[in-house]
Design a protein around this motif. Structure first.
Motif, PDB file in Angstrom:
ATOM      1  N   ARG A  70       0.837  -1.206   0.000  1.00  0.00           N
ATOM      2  CA  ARG A  70       0.000   0.000   0.000  1.00  0.00           C
ATOM      3  C   ARG A  70       0.866   1.248   0.000  1.00  0.00           C
ATOM      4  O   ARG A  70       0.596   2.209  -0.730  1.00  0.00           O
ATOM      5  N   MET A  71       1.927   1.247   0.791  1.00  0.00           N
ATOM      6  CA  MET A  71       2.834   2.378   0.847  1.00  0.00           C
ATOM      7  C   MET A  71       3.520   2.591  -0.506  1.00  0.00           C
ATOM      8  O   MET A  71       3.670   3.721  -0.978  1.00  0.00           O
ATOM      9  N   ARG A  72       3.914   1.502  -1.135  1.00  0.00           N
ATOM     10  CA  ARG A  72       4.555   1.591  -2.444  1.00  0.00           C
ATOM     11  C   ARG A  72       3.578   2.131  -3.487  1.00  0.00           C
ATOM     12  O   ARG A  72       3.955   2.923  -4.348  1.00  0.00           O
ATOM     13  N   GLU A  73       2.331   1.715  -3.394  1.00  0.00           N
ATOM     14  CA  GLU A  73       1.317   2.172  -4.348  1.00  0.00           C
ATOM     15  C   GLU A  73       1.106   3.677  -4.240  1.00  0.00           C
ATOM     16  O   GLU A  73       1.036   4.383  -5.251  1.00  0.00           O
ATOM     17  N   ILE A  74       0.999   4.173  -3.007  1.00  0.00           N
ATOM     18  CA  ILE A  74       0.795   5.612  -2.802  1.00  0.00           C
ATOM     19  C   ILE A  74       2.000   6.404  -3.305  1.00  0.00           C
ATOM     20  O   ILE A  74       1.860   7.400  -4.009  1.00  0.00           O
ATOM     21  N   GLN A  75       3.189   5.949  -2.927  1.00  0.00           N
ATOM     22  CA  GLN A  75       4.411   6.642  -3.317  1.00  0.00           C
ATOM     23  C   GLN A  75       4.571   6.668  -4.833  1.00  0.00           C
ATOM     24  O   GLN A  75       4.959   7.683  -5.421  1.00  0.00           O
ATOM     25  N   THR A  76       4.249   5.567  -5.478  1.00  0.00           N
ATOM     26  CA  THR A  76       4.360   5.493  -6.932  1.00  0.00           C
ATOM     27  C   THR A  76       3.368   6.422  -7.609  1.00  0.00           C
ATOM     28  O   THR A  76       3.703   7.121  -8.575  1.00  0.00           O
ATOM     29  N   SER A  77       2.140   6.461  -7.105  1.00  0.00           N
ATOM     30  CA  SER A  77       1.116   7.331  -7.677  1.00  0.00           C
ATOM     31  C   SER A  77       1.517   8.804  -7.575  1.00  0.00           C
ATOM     32  O   SER A  77       1.384   9.574  -8.533  1.00  0.00           O
ATOM     33  N   LEU A  78       2.026   9.206  -6.415  1.00  0.00           N
ATOM     34  CA  LEU A  78       2.466  10.588  -6.224  1.00  0.00           C
ATOM     35  C   LEU A  78       3.648  10.918  -7.126  1.00  0.00           C
ATOM     36  O   LEU A  78       3.729  12.013  -7.694  1.00  0.00           O
ATOM     37  N   SER A  79       4.545   9.968  -7.295  1.00  0.00           N
ATOM     38  CA  SER A  79       5.721  10.182  -8.139  1.00  0.00           C
ATOM     39  C   SER A  79       5.322  10.348  -9.600  1.00  0.00           C
ATOM     40  O   SER A  79       5.837  11.233 -10.305  1.00  0.00           O
ATOM     41  N   GLU A  80       4.412   9.519 -10.062  1.00  0.00           N
ATOM     42  CA  GLU A  80       3.957   9.611 -11.450  1.00  0.00           C
ATOM     43  C   GLU A  80       3.282  10.948 -11.716  1.00  0.00           C
ATOM     44  O   GLU A  80       3.456  11.551 -12.779  1.00  0.00           O
ATOM     45  N   ARG A  81       2.519  11.427 -10.753  1.00  0.00           N
ATOM     46  CA  ARG A  81       1.861  12.727 -10.917  1.00  0.00           C
ATOM     47  C   ARG A  81       2.895  13.848 -10.934  1.00  0.00           C
ATOM     48  O   ARG A  81       2.792  14.789 -11.743  1.00  0.00           O
ATOM     49  N   ALA A  82       3.918  13.755 -10.086  1.00  0.00           N
ATOM     50  CA  ALA A  82       4.969  14.772 -10.069  1.00  0.00           C
ATOM     51  C   ALA A  82       5.717  14.800 -11.405  1.00  0.00           C
ATOM     52  O   ALA A  82       6.031  15.880 -11.932  1.00  0.00           O
ATOM     53  N   GLY A 133      15.435  27.812 -16.388  1.00  0.00           N
ATOM     54  CA  GLY A 133      14.135  27.378 -16.874  1.00  0.00           C
ATOM     55  C   GLY A 133      13.722  26.016 -16.367  1.00  0.00           C
ATOM     56  O   GLY A 133      12.636  25.532 -16.695  1.00  0.00           O
ATOM     57  N   GLY A 134      14.576  25.375 -15.549  1.00  0.00           N
ATOM     58  CA  GLY A 134      14.241  24.061 -15.005  1.00  0.00           C
ATOM     59  C   GLY A 134      13.058  24.130 -14.060  1.00  0.00           C
ATOM     60  O   GLY A 134      12.810  25.150 -13.411  1.00  0.00           O
ATOM     61  N   ARG A 135      12.333  23.044 -13.981  1.00  0.00           N
ATOM     62  CA  ARG A 135      11.131  22.987 -13.150  1.00  0.00           C
ATOM     63  C   ARG A 135      11.338  22.032 -11.987  1.00  0.00           C
ATOM     64  O   ARG A 135      11.984  20.996 -12.127  1.00  0.00           O
ATOM     65  N   ALA A 136      10.770  22.372 -10.841  1.00  0.00           N
ATOM     66  CA  ALA A 136      10.760  21.492  -9.678  1.00  0.00           C
ATOM     67  C   ALA A 136       9.315  21.270  -9.252  1.00  0.00           C
ATOM     68  O   ALA A 136       8.530  22.220  -9.184  1.00  0.00           O
ATOM     69  N   VAL A 137       8.967  20.032  -8.979  1.00  0.00           N
ATOM     70  CA  VAL A 137       7.630  19.699  -8.497  1.00  0.00           C
ATOM     71  C   VAL A 137       7.791  19.001  -7.147  1.00  0.00           C
ATOM     72  O   VAL A 137       8.315  17.894  -7.067  1.00  0.00           O
ATOM     73  N   LEU A 138       7.336  19.662  -6.102  1.00  0.00           N
ATOM     74  CA  LEU A 138       7.531  19.187  -4.740  1.00  0.00           C
ATOM     75  C   LEU A 138       6.174  18.869  -4.126  1.00  0.00           C
ATOM     76  O   LEU A 138       5.399  19.773  -3.811  1.00  0.00           O
ATOM     77  N   GLN A 139       5.872  17.579  -3.989  1.00  0.00           N
ATOM     78  CA  GLN A 139       4.622  17.178  -3.344  1.00  0.00           C
ATOM     79  C   GLN A 139       4.844  17.216  -1.840  1.00  0.00           C
ATOM     80  O   GLN A 139       5.870  16.765  -1.330  1.00  0.00           O
ATOM     81  N   TRP A 140       3.868  17.748  -1.108  1.00  0.00           N
ATOM     82  CA  TRP A 140       4.050  17.873   0.337  1.00  0.00           C
ATOM     83  C   TRP A 140       2.714  17.950   1.041  1.00  0.00           C
ATOM     84  O   TRP A 140       1.659  17.988   0.400  1.00  0.00           O
ATOM     85  N   TYR A 141       2.771  17.933   2.360  1.00  0.00           N
ATOM     86  CA  TYR A 141       1.578  17.979   3.191  1.00  0.00           C
ATOM     87  C   TYR A 141       1.656  19.194   4.116  1.00  0.00           C
ATOM     88  O   TYR A 141       2.124  19.077   5.254  1.00  0.00           O
ATOM     89  N   PRO A 142       1.214  20.366   3.644  1.00  0.00           N
ATOM     90  CA  PRO A 142       1.256  21.541   4.530  1.00  0.00           C
ATOM     91  C   PRO A 142       0.339  21.353   5.724  1.00  0.00           C
ATOM     92  O   PRO A 142      -0.776  20.856   5.601  1.00  0.00           O
ATOM     93  N   GLU A 143       0.837  21.752   6.885  1.00  0.00           N
ATOM     94  CA  GLU A 143       0.075  21.548   8.114  1.00  0.00           C
ATOM     95  C   GLU A 143      -1.037  22.565   8.283  1.00  0.00           C
ATOM     96  O   GLU A 143      -2.091  22.264   8.845  1.00  0.00           O
TER      97      GLU A 143
END
Length: 242
Positions: A53-65, A177-187
């Motif tokens: 389950r943890m791998r599935e979530i991490q993979t999904s977030l990575s693919e979106r990033a 011009g490089g792009r960064a995509v940072l997924q996070w959980y703001p409190e």
């Protein structure tokens, strides 16, 4: 002045109003429990290699990033900040890119090495700056990591300064011009403002993108940043949310 809320650690570990300390701990955010190099050690690190389950979530977030990076082609050289066990790096490899990952947890990096990931792994505290030469990377992703910068582990630690050092070094490490995509959980909104405004002060353009904004469970936050304009002076279009 922008400030970052730092919770009292004792409220995490001891009973609160009759509730057990175990229950209180389960309700707490990971960054409130211990520093990342301690929290992501031992059995917790191993979960990222064994928990489906943890791998599935991490993979999904990575693919979106990766989708939000909107890279023009395969074969780009990318940075993975908070690379951990290498799950997000595996997604970069599967999409045809080369990458280097950095993480503060030695145990997580050892899991990555045991998984024989393709990228190079570097032990690094992002709050002390990224140790790469200027213009080294075409882009950057980060999954569930930058919120740790907002937690002061000692009385001397300053979340704003750590964020400033991180974003300054990230900007320097990217090509123009490089792009960064940072997924996070703001409190909270204050933390979101602190992180976003600090990135802008370091020269980045962009902003926060929220997928599924009306869903409590599915809502995801991505900080989409641009390190200056691309060649030819073309502006970066902000990607659309889901």
């Amino acid at each position: 002045d922008l400030t970052c809320h730092v919770p009292q650690r004792k409220e995490t570990f001891f009973a609160v109003e009759g509730k057990s300390s175990a229950k209180a701990a389960r309700m707490s955010r990971p960054e409130h429990l211990a520093p990342p190099e301690i929290f992501y050690s031992g059995d917790e690190a191993k979960k990222y290699a064994t928990n489906s389950r943890m791998r599935e979530i991490q993979t999904s977030l990575s693919e979106r990033a990766i989708q939000l990076l909107a890279l023009p082609e395969t074969g780009c050289f990318l940075l993975d900040v908070g690379a951990g066990s290498g799950l997000s790096g595996e997604c970069l490899t599967e999409n045809g890119h080369y990458w280097t990952g950095c993480d503060i947890s030695k145990d997580m990096l050892e899991v990555a090495v045991s998984q024989e990931v393709e990228g190079d792994m570097v032990l690094n505290d992002m709050g002390q700056g990224l140790p790469f030469r200027p213009g080294s990377f075409d882009g950057c992703i980060s999954i569930s990591a930058i919120q740790w910068l907002c937690n002061a582990e000692t009385s001397q630690a300053n979340p704003y300064k750590r964020l400033l050092i991180f974003f300054t070094s990230l900007y320097r490490s990217l090509v123009r011009g490089g792009r960064a995509v940072l997924q996070w959980y703001p409190e909270n909104p204050q933390q979101m403002e602190l992180v976003t405004s600090t990135a802008m002060r370091c020269g980045f353009g962009g902003g926060v993108l929220v997928d599924y904004p009306h869903s409590t469970r599915a809502k995801k936050y991505f900080l989409v940043l641009y390190a200056g304009q691309r060649e030819g002076g073309k502006a970066h279009p902000m990607p659309a949310a889901l």
